[in-house]
Design a protein around this motif. Structure first.
Motif, PDB file in Angstrom:
ATOM      1  N   ALA A  38       0.909  -1.181  -0.102  1.00  0.00           N
ATOM      2  CA  ALA A  38       0.154  -0.167  -0.040  1.00  0.00           C
ATOM      3  C   ALA A  38       0.959   1.188  -0.150  1.00  0.00           C
ATOM      4  N   ARG A  39       1.843   1.317   0.768  1.00  0.00           N
ATOM      5  CA  ARG A  39       3.030   2.354   0.791  1.00  0.00           C
ATOM      6  C   ARG A  39       3.457   2.867  -0.494  1.00  0.00           C
ATOM      7  N   GLN A  40       3.945   1.693  -1.309  1.00  0.00           N
ATOM      8  CA  GLN A  40       4.283   1.812  -2.656  1.00  0.00           C
ATOM      9  C   GLN A  40       3.382   2.075  -3.745  1.00  0.00           C
ATOM     10  N   SER A  41       2.271   1.378  -3.620  1.00  0.00           N
ATOM     11  CA  SER A  41       1.268   1.717  -4.741  1.00  0.00           C
ATOM     12  C   SER A  41       0.399   2.924  -4.339  1.00  0.00           C
ATOM     13  N   ARG A  42       0.200   3.363  -2.884  1.00  0.00           N
ATOM     14  CA  ARG A  42      -0.679   4.496  -2.592  1.00  0.00           C
ATOM     15  C   ARG A  42      -1.815   3.903  -2.750  1.00  0.00           C
ATOM     16  N   ALA A  43      -2.234   2.747  -2.889  1.00  0.00           N
ATOM     17  CA  ALA A  43      -3.691   2.227  -2.945  1.00  0.00           C
ATOM     18  C   ALA A  43      -4.122   1.649  -1.637  1.00  0.00           C
ATOM     19  N   TRP A  44      -4.505   2.513  -0.862  1.00  0.00           N
ATOM     20  CA  TRP A  44      -4.792   2.263   0.703  1.00  0.00           C
ATOM     21  C   TRP A  44      -6.396   1.598   0.783  1.00  0.00           C
ATOM     22  N   SER A  88      -9.185   2.958  -4.529  1.00  0.00           N
ATOM     23  CA  SER A  88      -8.294   3.836  -4.606  1.00  0.00           C
ATOM     24  C   SER A  88      -7.431   3.502  -5.876  1.00  0.00           C
ATOM     25  N   GLN A 144      -1.088   3.933  -7.979  1.00  0.00           N
ATOM     26  CA  GLN A 144      -0.265   5.133  -8.590  1.00  0.00           C
ATOM     27  C   GLN A 144       1.220   4.583  -8.924  1.00  0.00           C
ATOM     28  N   PRO A 177      10.275   7.214   1.628  1.00  0.00           N
ATOM     29  CA  PRO A 177       9.666   8.496   1.201  1.00  0.00           C
ATOM     30  C   PRO A 177      10.123   9.385   2.148  1.00  0.00           C
TER      31      PRO A 177
END
Length: 311
Positions: free
Chosen positions: A173-179, A183, A186, A293
């Motif tokens: 989730a951190r890397q894809s930003r798909a929480w 979503s 990204q 990040p």
């Protein structure tokens, strides 16, 4: 006398230097109303607010990311009268324009208003340890302590038994930003043993913190595990209904959220277990700055990584 004496006795240590300068401090959180002491009022309960301004009860989820809290909060929000549960200590949730900054007391009232049910006044919030720490760093008071001084509070402890699966999910989730499942992705996640190890240690540390915090500040609480609730969330909903006095729906409400776990999670878990055999576990305590990040790098290098609350 006046403001200077109150600042010296009540204000948190990082605010005490203000009395030596008339200039406003450069801070992620504006303190423009400190001249009359209003920003420091949040250090202690206000009698005129206690149990009157926004109702008398609060549901507080204490957990860590990737524990199923988004799904459970969404179901809570579909039951009328249980408040509006969200990460209200996270500045990113508010999405406020950057024209005028909120100070401590206006922000607290804003959070209570956003998270409370208009009909019942019940307030709901989801709290991660890093949100709590950053809020305290910025404002110098514990929002959970203040909430307990103003309302009757129920702590809903939420954990995952499979912490490795949680750590893998967190890193993806951190890397894809798909929480959330709603979503979009990204960026394409890339396997990284060290970062998964750090996520595992962070999760374990967060759960240990909540154990200690709840032992030192005994409040009514119930413990739940994601693995037990996934097939049947009714025990969670029943706890909310019993505490608030507002009945749950006869059947668990449906949400737009879905389980995000897929073949990648299983693959990363298997690779991590293989890499673990000859790994240096202490490496997880010392991240490589080039792999971090921006916000995490700020924490490692000692810079403040707190985002401002704006109005």
């Amino acid at each position: 006398p006046g403001f200077r004496s109150r600042l010296a006795t009540c204000g948190p240590p990082h605010l005490k230097q203000v009395k030596r300068s008339a200039a406003l401090p450069e801070s992620p959180f504006s303190m423009r109303d400190k001249a009359d002491g209003r920003a420091l009022a949040a250090c202690r309960p206000r009698p005129d607010l206690q149990r009157t301004a926004h109702g008398t009860k609060a549901l507080v989820i204490l957990t860590e990311a990737r524990s199923g809290s988004n799904w459970l909060a969404a179901m809570m929000n579909r039951n009328s009268g249980w408040g509006h549960c969200d990460e209200w200590l996270n500045p990113a949730v508010h999405k406020l324009p950057r024209r005028q900054r909120l100070t401590a007391e206006p922000l607290w009232q804003h959070i209570l208003a956003k998270g409370s049910s208009p009909r019942t006044g019940v307030f709901a919030i989801k709290v991660f340890t890093h949100h709590l720490m950053r809020f305290h760093q910025a404002y110098g008071f514990d929002p959970l302590q203040r909430l307990a001084s103003e309302r009757e509070v129920m702590l809903l402890r939420l954990e995952r038994r499979d912490r490795l699966a949680q750590a893998v999910s967190l890193e993806i989730a951190r890397q894809s930003r798909a929480w959330k499942s709603t979503s979009g992705v990204q960026a394409e996640p890339v396997y990284d043993f060290r970062r998964i190890l750090r996520a595992y240690l962070k999760i374990a540390g967060s759960y240990a913190f909540w154990d200690s915090y709840c032992s030192l500040r005994p409040l009514p609480q119930q413990m739940f595990h994601y693995e037990d609730l996934l097939p049947d969330p009714r025990p969670w909903l029943k706890a909310c209904a019993c505490f608030t006095g507002h009945a749950a729906r006869k059947t668990p409400p449906e949400t737009r959220l879905a389980v995000q776990r897929d073949a990648r999670n299983a693959d990363w878990t298997a690779r991590f277990r293989q890499d673990l055999a000859g790994a240096d576990l202490l490496a997880g305590l010392y991240p490589s700055p080039r792999s971090l990040p921006r916000s995490a790098l700020d924490l490692v290098t000692g810079r403040k990584a707190v985002r401002q609350f704006d109005l």
